[in-house]
Design a protein around this motif. Structure first.
Motif, PDB file in Angstrom:
ATOM      1  N   PRO A   1       0.826  -1.208   0.000  1.00 41.50           N
ATOM      2  CA  PRO A   1       0.000   0.000   0.000  1.00 41.50           C
ATOM      3  C   PRO A   1       0.860   1.257   0.000  1.00 41.50           C
ATOM      4  CG  PRO A   1      -0.027  -1.043   2.172  1.00 41.50           C
ATOM      5  CD  PRO A   1       0.686  -1.982   1.251  1.00 41.50           C
ATOM      6  N   ARG A   2       0.456   2.247  -0.812  1.00 43.68           N
ATOM      7  CA  ARG A   2       1.245   3.475  -0.935  1.00 43.68           C
ATOM      8  C   ARG A   2       0.764   4.564   0.012  1.00 43.68           C
ATOM      9  NH1 ARG A   2       0.025   5.623  -5.689  1.00 43.68           N
ATOM     10  NH2 ARG A   2      -1.647   4.153  -6.111  1.00 43.68           N
ATOM     11  N   ARG A   3      -0.503   4.547   0.370  1.00 41.32           N
ATOM     12  CA  ARG A   3      -1.068   5.606   1.200  1.00 41.32           C
ATOM     13  C   ARG A   3      -1.176   5.163   2.658  1.00 41.32           C
ATOM     14  NH1 ARG A   3      -3.425   9.772  -1.716  1.00 41.32           N
ATOM     15  NH2 ARG A   3      -2.433   9.811  -3.783  1.00 41.32           N
ATOM     16  N   PRO A   4      -0.928   6.076   3.595  1.00 41.68           N
ATOM     17  CA  PRO A   4      -1.038   5.727   5.022  1.00 41.68           C
ATOM     18  C   PRO A   4      -2.406   5.176   5.398  1.00 41.68           C
ATOM     19  CG  PRO A   4       0.059   7.850   4.759  1.00 41.68           C
ATOM     20  CD  PRO A   4      -0.426   7.454   3.394  1.00 41.68           C
ATOM     21  N   TYR A   5      -3.485   5.721   4.782  1.00 45.26           N
ATOM     22  CA  TYR A   5      -4.830   5.243   5.105  1.00 45.26           C
ATOM     23  C   TYR A   5      -4.990   3.779   4.698  1.00 45.26           C
ATOM     24  CZ  TYR A   5      -9.914   4.827   5.163  1.00 45.26           C
ATOM     25  OH  TYR A   5     -11.201   4.408   5.409  1.00 45.26           O
ATOM     26  N   THR A   6      -4.490   3.424   3.519  1.00 45.08           N
ATOM     27  CA  THR A   6      -4.577   2.033   3.063  1.00 45.08           C
ATOM     28  C   THR A   6      -3.754   1.130   3.965  1.00 45.08           C
ATOM     29  OG1 THR A   6      -4.765   2.865   0.797  1.00 45.08           O
ATOM     30  CG2 THR A   6      -4.360   0.515   1.064  1.00 45.08           C
ATOM     31  N   ARG A   7      -2.567   1.610   4.352  1.00 40.81           N
ATOM     32  CA  ARG A   7      -1.733   0.797   5.248  1.00 40.81           C
ATOM     33  C   ARG A   7      -2.445   0.545   6.572  1.00 40.81           C
ATOM     34  NH1 ARG A   7       2.604   3.749   2.982  1.00 40.81           N
ATOM     35  NH2 ARG A   7       2.563   5.298   4.655  1.00 40.81           N
ATOM     36  N   ALA A   8      -3.144   1.574   7.083  1.00 42.63           N
ATOM     37  CA  ALA A   8      -3.877   1.404   8.344  1.00 42.63           C
ATOM     38  C   ALA A   8      -4.973   0.365   8.194  1.00 42.63           C
ATOM     39  CB  ALA A   8      -4.470   2.741   8.781  1.00 42.63           C
ATOM     40  N   LEU A   9      -5.674   0.363   7.050  1.00 43.89           N
ATOM     41  CA  LEU A   9      -6.711  -0.642   6.812  1.00 43.89           C
ATOM     42  C   LEU A   9      -6.113  -2.042   6.765  1.00 43.89           C
ATOM     43  CD1 LEU A   9      -8.982   0.971   4.045  1.00 43.89           C
ATOM     44  CD2 LEU A   9      -9.534   0.677   6.458  1.00 43.89           C
ATOM     45  N   VAL A  10      -5.030  -2.184   5.992  1.00 45.55           N
ATOM     46  CA  VAL A  10      -4.411  -3.501   5.827  1.00 45.55           C
ATOM     47  C   VAL A  10      -3.846  -4.002   7.150  1.00 45.55           C
ATOM     48  CG1 VAL A  10      -2.534  -4.764   4.693  1.00 45.55           C
ATOM     49  CG2 VAL A  10      -3.917  -3.133   3.375  1.00 45.55           C
ATOM     50  N   ASP A  11      -3.249  -3.098   7.928  1.00 45.72           N
ATOM     51  CA  ASP A  11      -2.669  -3.495   9.213  1.00 45.72           C
ATOM     52  C   ASP A  11      -3.732  -3.913  10.227  1.00 45.72           C
ATOM     53  OD1 ASP A  11      -0.162  -3.010   8.261  1.00 45.72           O
ATOM     54  OD2 ASP A  11       0.066  -1.047   9.218  1.00 45.72           O
ATOM     55  N   SER A  12      -4.998  -3.562   9.955  1.00 43.37           N
ATOM     56  CA  SER A  12      -6.079  -3.897  10.881  1.00 43.37           C
ATOM     57  C   SER A  12      -6.620  -5.302  10.667  1.00 43.37           C
ATOM     58  CB  SER A  12      -7.233  -2.891  10.726  1.00 43.37           C
ATOM     59  OG  SER A  12      -6.805  -1.588  11.043  1.00 43.37           O
ATOM     60  N   ILE A  13      -6.192  -5.984   9.600  1.00 46.32           N
ATOM     61  CA  ILE A  13      -6.671  -7.339   9.346  1.00 46.32           C
ATOM     62  C   ILE A  13      -6.086  -8.289  10.384  1.00 46.32           C
ATOM     63  CG2 ILE A  13      -6.756  -9.246   7.685  1.00 46.32           C
ATOM     64  CD1 ILE A  13      -6.309  -7.215   5.459  1.00 46.32           C
ATOM     65  N   PRO A  14      -6.921  -8.996  11.151  1.00 44.07           N
ATOM     66  CA  PRO A  14      -6.371  -9.959  12.112  1.00 44.07           C
ATOM     67  C   PRO A  14      -5.706 -11.108  11.372  1.00 44.07           C
ATOM     68  CG  PRO A  14      -8.755 -10.200  11.972  1.00 44.07           C
ATOM     69  CD  PRO A  14      -8.398  -8.987  11.155  1.00 44.07           C
ATOM     70  N   VAL A  15      -4.497 -11.481  11.823  1.00 42.72           N
ATOM     71  CA  VAL A  15      -3.750 -12.496  11.073  1.00 42.72           C
ATOM     72  C   VAL A  15      -3.356 -13.699  11.904  1.00 42.72           C
ATOM     73  CG1 VAL A  15      -2.860 -10.899   9.356  1.00 42.72           C
ATOM     74  CG2 VAL A  15      -1.615 -11.188  11.489  1.00 42.72           C
ATOM     75  N   GLY A  16      -3.740 -13.728  13.183  1.00 46.64           N
ATOM     76  CA  GLY A  16      -3.458 -14.948  13.939  1.00 46.64           C
ATOM     77  C   GLY A  16      -2.681 -14.703  15.205  1.00 46.64           C
ATOM     78  N   ALA A  17      -2.227 -15.801  15.788  1.00 47.51           N
ATOM     79  CA  ALA A  17      -1.642 -15.758  17.124  1.00 47.51           C
ATOM     80  C   ALA A  17      -0.300 -15.063  17.139  1.00 47.51           C
ATOM     81  CB  ALA A  17      -1.477 -17.192  17.648  1.00 47.51           C
ATOM     82  N   GLY A  18      -0.081 -14.375  18.261  1.00 42.68           N
ATOM     83  CA  GLY A  18       1.240 -13.847  18.540  1.00 42.68           C
ATOM     84  C   GLY A  18       1.628 -12.636  17.753  1.00 42.68           C
ATOM     85  N   THR A  19       0.677 -11.911  17.141  1.00 43.55           N
ATOM     86  CA  THR A  19       1.048 -10.811  16.269  1.00 43.55           C
ATOM     87  C   THR A  19       0.677  -9.452  16.805  1.00 43.55           C
ATOM     88  OG1 THR A  19      -1.034 -10.980  15.086  1.00 43.55           O
ATOM     89  CG2 THR A  19       0.804 -12.235  14.228  1.00 43.55           C
ATOM     90  N   VAL A  20      -0.034  -9.395  17.941  1.00 39.86           N
ATOM     91  CA  VAL A  20      -0.524  -8.129  18.442  1.00 39.86           C
ATOM     92  C   VAL A  20      -0.060  -7.920  19.871  1.00 39.86           C
ATOM     93  CG1 VAL A  20      -2.583  -6.814  19.060  1.00 39.86           C
ATOM     94  CG2 VAL A  20      -2.541  -8.092  16.942  1.00 39.86           C
ATOM     95  N   SER A  21       0.429  -6.731  20.124  1.00 39.06           N
ATOM     96  CA  SER A  21       0.816  -6.384  21.492  1.00 39.06           C
ATOM     97  C   SER A  21      -0.379  -6.499  22.412  1.00 39.06           C
ATOM     98  CB  SER A  21       1.353  -4.949  21.522  1.00 39.06           C
ATOM     99  OG  SER A  21       1.670  -4.583  22.842  1.00 39.06           O
ATOM    100  N   GLY A  22      -0.203  -7.175  23.504  1.00 40.90           N
ATOM    101  CA  GLY A  22      -1.313  -7.371  24.431  1.00 40.90           C
ATOM    102  C   GLY A  22      -2.073  -8.641  24.152  1.00 40.90           C
ATOM    103  N   GLY A  23      -1.734  -9.328  23.053  1.00 37.02           N
ATOM    104  CA  GLY A  23      -2.420 -10.574  22.732  1.00 37.02           C
ATOM    105  C   GLY A  23      -1.637 -11.749  23.280  1.00 37.02           C
ATOM    106  N   VAL A  24      -1.557 -12.781  22.518  1.00 40.94           N
ATOM    107  CA  VAL A  24      -0.901 -14.008  22.975  1.00 40.94           C
ATOM    108  C   VAL A  24       0.591 -13.858  22.856  1.00 40.94           C
ATOM    109  CG1 VAL A  24      -0.738 -16.449  22.602  1.00 40.94           C
ATOM    110  CG2 VAL A  24      -2.877 -15.306  22.194  1.00 40.94           C
ATOM    111  N   SER A  25       1.293 -14.276  23.836  1.00 43.96           N
ATOM    112  CA  SER A  25       2.746 -14.219  23.790  1.00 43.96           C
ATOM    113  C   SER A  25       3.303 -15.539  23.314  1.00 43.96           C
ATOM    114  CB  SER A  25       3.292 -13.882  25.175  1.00 43.96           C
ATOM    115  OG  SER A  25       2.862 -14.843  26.115  1.00 43.96           O
TER     116      SER A  25
END
Length: 551
Positions: free
Chosen positions: A527-551
């Protein structure tokens, strides 16, 4: 459940001295109908556990049993539900009332129906503050809590009525009211299912932060395995009120042992982006034909409170025949107005729209009626888009009658053919929508759009009201029909993972404008635009990928 479908079943338990919530042998009945059978799990202090499964799996019923909110007189729970050493099911209502709200908080699924519409948010917040032992100072404490949950202007929120706030703001309000008394446990029942993907991520991040900062335990109810895997330490997979599999998130997520858990994993779009690649593949290079849809420089404004509001601003895109083009963006981005313009339901202020070589703009009602025979719409919610008093036969055949297509026998044959194409049998012809499942209703809605044999179908969030497994079946039908009949789709969605599975090209909309467009793989992978990157980064992708989630 067959033995081979339950290869291993590890009880999710917490050490007795660390268990905040312990459920053992829980069974729940509504009248003579038992809907939950012998469910056991444990949740440690400061931990997180997700109950996952499709509609009817018993997730919300278990949450209601924990909260003692089963219907009085008809709902009956047996077994052990122990919270902080107290047997919840044996407590009197008066004694349990001191726990509910104070020690056990609840975040419901739909924020729009959870607050009184004729009272300000502040007046309702004071009720939550009244649960505190501290006298006075409640207004300032509420404002402080609203700021803590990320509401930018707490005083405005406090003085507002619910209808004056967005869905994301309302959900933050509910979370704020839940954490205000500083409970030890939060039960969150599908807390983001009605929200945009970016707002969903912010709400889930908020719950994770609160869990960490305030040492609150989280019992998360969800049908989305990807969200559960990101946000929970342990998972309990349910089907028809029975535990199919349970254990640590990493093990259940990476190598599910039960057939049902494997199916859930396979049906989550975020986890299987290339599942339908064989159906989406087209010959390399263009066909040489004119695009099936051409939208050029379209703008549309509305007058709101005496001010001009630009809903669609200089929007342009094309859709090649036999492909799927997605319009994505948050609520208010202009997606719905764009498709209303495409369908001729609104007239643009300027710009042109052409479908199959015929211009949609500037046409009379009669001329649009002719165009719409080849341009059909599948609505978002199958529960409200079908007349509940009509049979399936009448619902699917309505447009054939209106356009006076063929003889009565030929119309009946076309109805059966349309139903067969979406995987439904003629045994449903005499049924009404109330006698159908959610997936069957959406297939009926799709058959309605196909019966006239259109060239173009506009799909407005066609699976947002469906479970992930039912959604997977609808997507497979859509792509199979496209491959077989050469249909062209315009797909409107806030679910970017589903867009990646289904669409060939995409336009990203933000505040009425297209900020980025192109092939789905190109836009999503780089993605070239910050808004698109924010949308794409919001897609849940599984375990261990989010701060505060599963370690």
């Amino acid at each position: 459940m067959a033995p081979q479908d339950r290869l291993t079943l590890d009880r999710v338990t917490a050490p007795a001295d660390d268990a905040l919530l312990r459920v053992e042998g829980l069974s729940v009945s509504y009248g003579d109908n038992q809907v939950v059978t012998d469910v056991s799990f444990g949740l440690r202090r400061g931990g997180s556990l997700a109950l996952i499964g499709e509609s009817g799996s018993g997730k919300s019923t278990i949450a209601r049993a924990v909260l003692r909110l089963l219907p009085e007189g008809t709902g009956r729970a047996r077994g052990l539900v122990e919270f902080d050493g107290q047997d919840v099911l044996s407590l009197s209502e008066r004694r349990f009332r001191s726990l509910r709200g104070r020690r056990i908080g609840f975040v419901p699924q739909d924020p729009s129906t959870s607050l009184n519409p004729v009272r300000t948010v502040g007046s309702q917040a004071r009720e939550a503050a009244a649960l505190l032992d501290e006298p006075g100072g409640h207004r300032e404490l509420v404002l402080e809590t609203f700021a803590q949950v990320g509401l930018d202007d707490p005083r405005r929120v406090y003085d507002s009525y619910p209808h004056q706030l967005s869905g994301g703001m309302l959900q933050r309000v509910l979370i704020g009211l839940t954490v205000l008394p500083r409970p030890a446990l939060i039960v969150a029942d599908e807390p983001t299912s009605a929200l945009d993907v970016t707002i969903q991520k912010r709400i889930l991040d908020l719950l994770s932060d609160l869990r960490r900062d305030l040492d609150i335990s989280l019992l998360l109810i969800t049908h989305d395995l990807a969200i559960a895997a990101e946000r929970a330490d342990t998972l309990v997979v349910l089907k028809d009120g029975v535990v199919q599999e349970s254990g640590g998130t990493a093990s259940v997520f990476s190598s599910p042992s039960s057939e049902y858990a494997r199916k859930l994993h396979a049906d989550v779009p975020a986890l299987n982006p290339d599942r339908y690649r064989h159906l989406r593949e087209r010959p390399a290079g263009g066909t040489g034909e004119r695009p099936k849809i051409e939208v050029g420089g379209v703008t549309k404004s509305f007058t709101v409170d005496g001010r001009a509001l630009v809903a669609v601003d200089d929007v342009s895109f094309t859709v090649e025949a036999g492909t799927t083009h997605a319009l994505v963006g948050e609520s208010g981005s202009g997606k719905t107005t764009t498709i209303r313009l495409l369908l001729g339901l609104e007239e643009p202020d300027r710009g042109t729209i052409t479908v199959a070589g015929e211009e949609v703009t500037g046409r009379s009602h009669a001329e649009l009626r002719s165009i719409r025979r080849h341009l059909q719409l599948v609505y978002q919610n199958p529960f409200t888009s079908l007349d509940p008093t009509w049979t399936v036969k009448r619902l699917v055949g309505e447009s054939l009658d209106r356009f006076r297509v063929g003889t009565r026998r030929e119309r009946a044959d076309r109805v059966r053919e349309a139903l067969d194409s979406v995987g439904l049998g003629e045994n449903l012809l005499s049924r009404k929508p109330g006698a159908l499942s959610g997936g069957q209703r959406q297939r009926v809605a799709l058959a309605r759009s196909l019966v006239l044999r259109p060239d173009v179908i506009v799909l407005d969030e066609p699976t947002s009201a469906l479970d992930v497994s039912v959604q997977a079946g609808i997507v497979e039908v859509l792509l199979s029909l496209q491959a077989e009949l050469g249909l062209t789709y315009v797909f409107v969605s806030h679910d970017l993972a589903l867009v990646r599975q289904l669409a060939h090209t995409v336009s990203v909309m933000h505040r009425g404008r297209i900020v980025e467009s192109g092939a789905v793989a190109t836009v999503f992978d780089d993605p070239r635009r910050p808004y698109t990157r924010a949308l794409v980064d919001s897609i849940p992708v599984g375990a261990g990928t989010v701060s505060g989630g599963v370690s």
